[in-house]
Design a protein around this motif. Structure first.
Motif, mmCIF file in Angstrom:
data_model
loop_
_atom_site.group_PDB
_atom_site.id
_atom_site.type_symbol
_atom_site.label_atom_id
_atom_site.label_comp_id
_atom_site.label_asym_id
_atom_site.label_seq_id
_atom_site.Cartn_x
_atom_site.Cartn_y
_atom_site.Cartn_z
ATOM 1 N N THR A 52 27.215 85.802 9.886
ATOM 2 C CA THR A 52 26.695 84.687 10.674
ATOM 3 C C THR A 52 27.408 84.663 12.012
ATOM 4 O O THR A 52 28.279 85.484 12.275
ATOM 5 C CB THR A 52 26.842 83.337 9.919
ATOM 6 N N SER A 53 27.026 83.725 12.857
ATOM 7 C CA SER A 53 27.636 83.641 14.184
ATOM 8 C C SER A 53 27.964 82.194 14.524
ATOM 9 O O SER A 53 27.456 81.254 13.898
ATOM 10 C CB SER A 53 26.683 84.205 15.235
ATOM 11 N N ARG A 54 28.780 82.031 15.524
ATOM 12 C CA ARG A 54 29.131 80.692 16.014
ATOM 13 C C ARG A 54 27.861 79.952 16.427
ATOM 14 O O ARG A 54 27.687 78.777 16.108
ATOM 15 C CB ARG A 54 30.100 80.828 17.186
ATOM 16 N N ASP A 55 26.974 80.642 17.143
ATOM 17 C CA ASP A 55 25.731 80.016 17.609
ATOM 18 C C ASP A 55 24.863 79.535 16.447
ATOM 19 O O ASP A 55 24.253 78.477 16.523
ATOM 20 C CB ASP A 55 24.935 80.971 18.501
ATOM 21 N N THR A 56 24.792 80.303 15.382
ATOM 22 C CA THR A 56 24.008 79.914 14.206
ATOM 23 C C THR A 56 24.585 78.651 13.572
ATOM 24 O O THR A 56 23.850 77.726 13.210
ATOM 25 C CB THR A 56 23.976 81.060 13.175
ATOM 26 N N LEU A 57 25.899 78.592 13.463
ATOM 27 C CA LEU A 57 26.543 77.421 12.882
ATOM 28 C C LEU A 57 26.385 76.195 13.781
ATOM 29 O O LEU A 57 26.108 75.095 13.305
ATOM 30 C CB LEU A 57 28.018 77.711 12.600
#
Length: 72
Positions: A52-57
């Motif tokens: 996952t990524s920071r942007d997704t979270l």
């Protein structure tokens, strides 16, 4: 596995129910290893950068009404 940790300030946390709502918003996020929030709106996230990524979270939190406050 590349574990990444970040601490961010968010708006929208005013009570324990808000913290619980944030937990529900993040509960099923693949790759999220841990999430801790306090009543001051400080959220610490740890995630597997391969899953996952920071942007997704941040998008998941935003969808639940919690938005990142940009540092001044």
């Amino acid at each position: 596995m590349a574990l990444v940790t970040d601490t961010i300030q968010v708006s929208g946390i005013r009570c324990e129910r808000c913290v619980n709502r944030l937990a529900v918003a993040l509960r099923d996020q693949a790759g999220l290893e841990s999430a801790n929030a306090n009543l001051m709106g400080v959220v610490t996230l740890a995630w597997d950068d391969d899953r996952t990524s920071r942007d997704t979270l941040l998008a998941a939190m935003s969808k639940a009404g919690f938005r990142e406050i940009e540092p001044v």
